[in-house]
Design a protein around this motif. Structure first.
Motif, PDB file in Angstrom:
ATOM      1  N   SER A  13      -7.545  -4.864   4.406  1.00  0.00           N
ATOM      2  CA  SER A  13      -6.462  -5.683   3.864  1.00  0.00           C
ATOM      3  C   SER A  13      -6.541  -7.129   4.336  1.00  0.00           C
ATOM      4  O   SER A  13      -6.038  -8.040   3.666  1.00  0.00           O
ATOM      5  N   HIS A  57       0.846  -1.193   0.000  1.00  0.00           N
ATOM      6  CA  HIS A  57       0.000   0.000   0.000  1.00  0.00           C
ATOM      7  C   HIS A  57       0.882   1.245   0.000  1.00  0.00           C
ATOM      8  O   HIS A  57       1.981   1.257   0.572  1.00  0.00           O
ATOM      9  N   ASP A 109       1.533  -2.729   4.869  1.00  0.00           N
ATOM     10  CA  ASP A 109       0.540  -1.674   5.052  1.00  0.00           C
ATOM     11  C   ASP A 109       1.218  -0.392   5.496  1.00  0.00           C
ATOM     12  O   ASP A 109       1.639  -0.260   6.651  1.00  0.00           O
ATOM     13  N   SER A 135      -6.158  -1.103   6.922  1.00  0.00           N
ATOM     14  CA  SER A 135      -5.630  -2.316   7.557  1.00  0.00           C
ATOM     15  C   SER A 135      -6.700  -3.393   7.668  1.00  0.00           C
ATOM     16  O   SER A 135      -6.478  -4.554   7.302  1.00  0.00           O
TER      17      SER A 135
END
Length: 322
Positions: free
Chosen positions: A231, A157, A218, A228
């Motif tokens: 994810s 990310h 992340d 988060s």
């Protein structure tokens, strides 16, 4: 400026960029096993402006006054007793003392010799100063924490940022299939760096188009649209999310346990041997360093303003000495 003083960026209070100012401060002297480095350039990182405001590493540094900065590239000017790895005149780079105060926004720093490495020969001081904190974060997250192996699927990310653009390159170097989230304007560049897939987070929900991921790096966190937590949906059973900006909340830990995936907090640490390996990759042309802009030391406030805008490709750097 006398031989006992140096220029440095000092702040006497927490606040916005306006609290940063260049002053004359005492020049440090190396203790045994330490080196004195004349700083040519200093990297700027998000932790810098967060700490300036009173978050970030402010709890470690304590109340101002202090000098920000951890990323430095420069030349060894003196060595303390016991130093065997470096000599006067060596060009070095490093992230000394993190998360303790290092004073990187100054003309000189002292730190243990083994927290530095010889800078990449192919890189300028400005480029080298952009490397340590961001690259070590990516390296330690991928290599030491996630133990990424060839063939694994890695999602990064904020892939166009300082840490992100190194994470893409290191993950590719490790043999992973790399998926990067970034605005569409950065996609072509990220593919040049090694991304196999690029996802425009503005156009789609990444969890709708990504799946079967082994590792998520992340660099955004839950403060931005629950990145988060979302994810976790893309991870394979047993997969790992490395939560870098804000750690692991009880909510995130509980959600991960329910899904049968793993989460871990992360904080980078000084690592001379890893910097040596990273320098080899840079000198071999396998890793490139992206510097978005270089500012003179006196324009540190403007540099922080640009960094806080959140649209920087790669890193921002301060030029401390010629």
């Amino acid at each position: 400026m006398s031989a006992d003083t140096m220029r440095a960026v000092v702040q006497d209070s927490f606040g916005g960029p306006e609290v940063l100012r260049v002053e004359s401060v005492p020049r440090p002297e190396p203790l045994p096993t330490e080196v004195l480095v004349r700083v040519h350039a200093a990297g700027i990182n998000p932790v810098d402006w967060k700490t300036r405001e009173g978050t970030g590493m402010a709890g470690v540094l304590g109340a101002p006054p202090f000098v920000l900065g951890w990323d430095v590239s420069g030349v060894v000017e003196a060595v303390g007793f016991g130093v065997t790895t470096l000599r006067v005149g060596d060009e070095v780079y490093g992230m000394p003392w993190f998360p303790r105060a290092a004073g990187g926004y100054g003309e000189y720093v002292t730190a243990p010799a083994r927290q530095f490495a010889r800078k990449p020969a192919a890189a300028s001081h400005e480029q080298a100063a952009a490397v340590p904190l961001a690259a070590l974060t990516a390296w330690q997250a991928l290599v030491d924490t996630a133990d990424v192996r060839p063939g694994q699927r890695v999602l990064v990310h904020a892939a166009a940022g300082g840490v992100g653009h190194f994470a893409v390159q290191f993950a590719k170097h490790l043999g992973a299939h790399v998926i990067a989230t970034a605005s569409s304007a950065r996609h072509e560049w990220l593919r040049e760096l090694g991304a196999d897939e690029a996802v425009d987070y503005r156009a789609v929900r990444f969890e709708d188009v990504v799946g079967d991921v082994d590792v998520v790096i992340d660099l955004v966190g839950d403060a931005h649209d629950k990145t988060s937590l979302r994810s976790l949906e893309v991870l394979r059973p047993g997969g790992l999310l490395v939560a870098i900006p804000a750690g692991v909340s009880p909510e995130l830990a509980e959600a991960a346990a329910e899904r049968g995936v793993r989460v871990t907090p992360f904080l980078v640490e000084p690592d001379g041997p890893a910097l040596h390996k990273i320098a080899e990759l840079i000198d071999a042309g396998q890793v490139v360093v992206e510097v978005a802009a270089v500012f003179p030391l006196e324009q540190v406030a403007q540099a922080h303003i640009q960094g806080e805008g959140g649209r920087t490709r790669g890193k921002l750097v301060l030029r401390v000495a010629e």
